[in-house]
Design an enzyme around this catalytic site. Structure first.
Site, PDB file in Angstrom:
ATOM      1  N   ARG A  28      -9.123   5.446  33.172  1.00 14.75           N
ATOM      2  CA  ARG A  28      -8.297   6.272  32.284  1.00 14.75           C
ATOM      3  C   ARG A  28      -9.114   7.272  31.500  1.00 14.75           C
ATOM      4  NH1 ARG A  28      -5.053   1.409  29.651  1.00 14.75           N
ATOM      5  NH2 ARG A  28      -5.919  -0.008  31.180  1.00 14.75           N
ATOM      6  N   GLU A  41     -11.234  -7.261  27.379  1.00 11.57           N
ATOM      7  CA  GLU A  41     -10.171  -8.051  26.747  1.00 11.57           C
ATOM      8  C   GLU A  41      -9.663  -9.093  27.742  1.00 11.57           C
ATOM      9  OE1 GLU A  41      -7.097  -5.526  25.270  1.00 11.57           O
ATOM     10  OE2 GLU A  41      -5.933  -7.176  24.411  1.00 11.57           O
TER      11      GLU A  41
HETATM   12  C1  PRP Z   1      -8.936  -0.469  29.494  1.00  8.09           C
HETATM   13  C2  PRP Z   1      -8.846   0.791  28.664  1.00  8.09           C
HETATM   14  C3  PRP Z   1     -10.205   0.869  28.026  1.00  8.09           C
HETATM   15  C4  PRP Z   1     -10.563  -0.595  27.822  1.00  8.09           C
HETATM   16  C5  PRP Z   1     -10.365  -1.012  26.393  1.00  8.09           C
HETATM   17  O1  PRP Z   1      -9.602  -0.170  30.694  1.00  8.09           O
HETATM   18  O2  PRP Z   1      -8.607   1.930  29.505  1.00  8.09           O
HETATM   19  O3  PRP Z   1     -11.146   1.463  28.911  1.00  8.09           O
HETATM   20  O4  PRP Z   1      -9.685  -1.352  28.680  1.00  8.09           O
HETATM   21  O5  PRP Z   1     -10.684  -2.369  26.200  1.00  8.09           O
HETATM   22  P1  PRP Z   1     -11.942  -2.905  25.416  1.00  8.09           P
HETATM   23  O6  PRP Z   1     -12.092  -2.083  24.146  1.00  8.09           O
HETATM   24  O7  PRP Z   1     -11.573  -4.320  25.124  1.00  8.09           O
HETATM   25  O8  PRP Z   1     -13.135  -2.777  26.299  1.00  8.09           O
HETATM   26  P2  PRP Z   1      -9.598  -1.085  31.994  1.00  8.09           P
HETATM   27  O9  PRP Z   1     -10.987  -1.539  32.255  1.00  8.09           O
HETATM   28  O10 PRP Z   1      -8.542  -2.129  31.854  1.00  8.09           O
HETATM   29  O11 PRP Z   1      -9.178  -0.201  33.226  1.00  8.09           O
HETATM   30  P3  PRP Z   1      -8.806   1.299  33.623  1.00  8.09           P
HETATM   31  O12 PRP Z   1      -9.236   2.281  32.596  1.00  8.09           O
HETATM   32  O13 PRP Z   1      -9.540   1.472  34.900  1.00  8.09           O
HETATM   33  O14 PRP Z   1      -7.308   1.297  33.791  1.00  8.09           O
HETATM   34 MG    MG Z   2     -10.317   1.970  30.852  1.00 11.23          MG
END
Ligand code: PRP
Ligand code: MG
Length: 175
Positions: free
Chosen positions: A62, A99
């Site tokens: 993202r 998380e």
């Molecule tokens: C999600 C979000 C952040 C992160 C936040 O990404 O986009 O990057 O989690 O969580 P944190 O502060 O606990 O680290 P995710 O790795 O789920 O995947 P994506 O961005 O690829 O969808």
């Molecule tokens: Mg992410």
């Protein structure tokens, strides 16, 4: 907040118990799909750092969307921070806790020494992803000038984990 930002905030939707029980998933895709909202939010993300960075680092997946948009607004390049296994010759690699689960991120060696880097992502939750990204930037020889997100979730200790110079456009309670 401006009217555009207030509307953008309302476009972040909540999805309880996704991707697992107890987690409330925040979906920014309605905000991204609205050109006025995307512009208002990305503008607000980088304004405090305007003129002070040479490149924008975004975390897969993202964060890529926001890094590209902000770099285009600011006239800089982008540094993609990839999930592990996507680069032939990563210059740095860090494992971190999420998380939900754990992961490894890597980056190519494209920074000039001392390049001033703005790190961007969509959401600050535990801060694990951004703290690892900051560490990666330092290992690459970049100078971390700031970290900016759309939404900061209170109650997971994310701000403490990520440290100073963190800017969030919106803040929300965990639940
Ligand atoms: C999600 C979000 C952040 C992160 C936040 O990404 O986009 O990057 O989690 O969580 P944190 O502060 O606990 O680290 P995710 O790795 O789920 O995947 P994506 O961005 O690829 O969808
Ligand atoms: Mg992410």
């Amino acid at each position: 907040l401006s009217d555009d930002l207030t509307r953008a905030e309302s476009q972040i939707t909540r999805h309880p118990d996704y991707p697992e029980p107890g987690v409330v998933f925040r979906d920014i895709t309605p905000l991204l799909a609205d050109g006025t909202s995307l512009r208002a939010v990305t503008d607000a993300m980088y304004r405090p750092f305007a003129g002070g960075f040479d490149i924008v680092a975004g975390v897969e997946a993202r964060g890529f969307l926001l890094a590209g948009t902000i770099a285009s607004l600011a006239g800089t390049g982008v540094l993609p921070i990839r999930k592990a296994g996507k680069l032939p010759d990563p210059a740095a690699s860090i494992e971190y806790t999420l998380e939900y689960g754990s992961a490894r991120i890597e980056a190519p060696g494209v920074l000039f020494p001392g390049a001033r880097v703005l790190v961007v992502d969509d959401i600050l939750a535990t801060g694990g992803t951004l703290a690892a990204s900051q560490q990666l930037v330092r290992e690459l020889g970049g100078e971390l000038v700031g970290t900016t997100v759309i939404l900061e979730l209170d109650g997971l200790g994310g701000r403490e984990t990520v440290g100073d110079h963190v800017h969030s456009v919106f803040t929300a309670a965990l639940s």
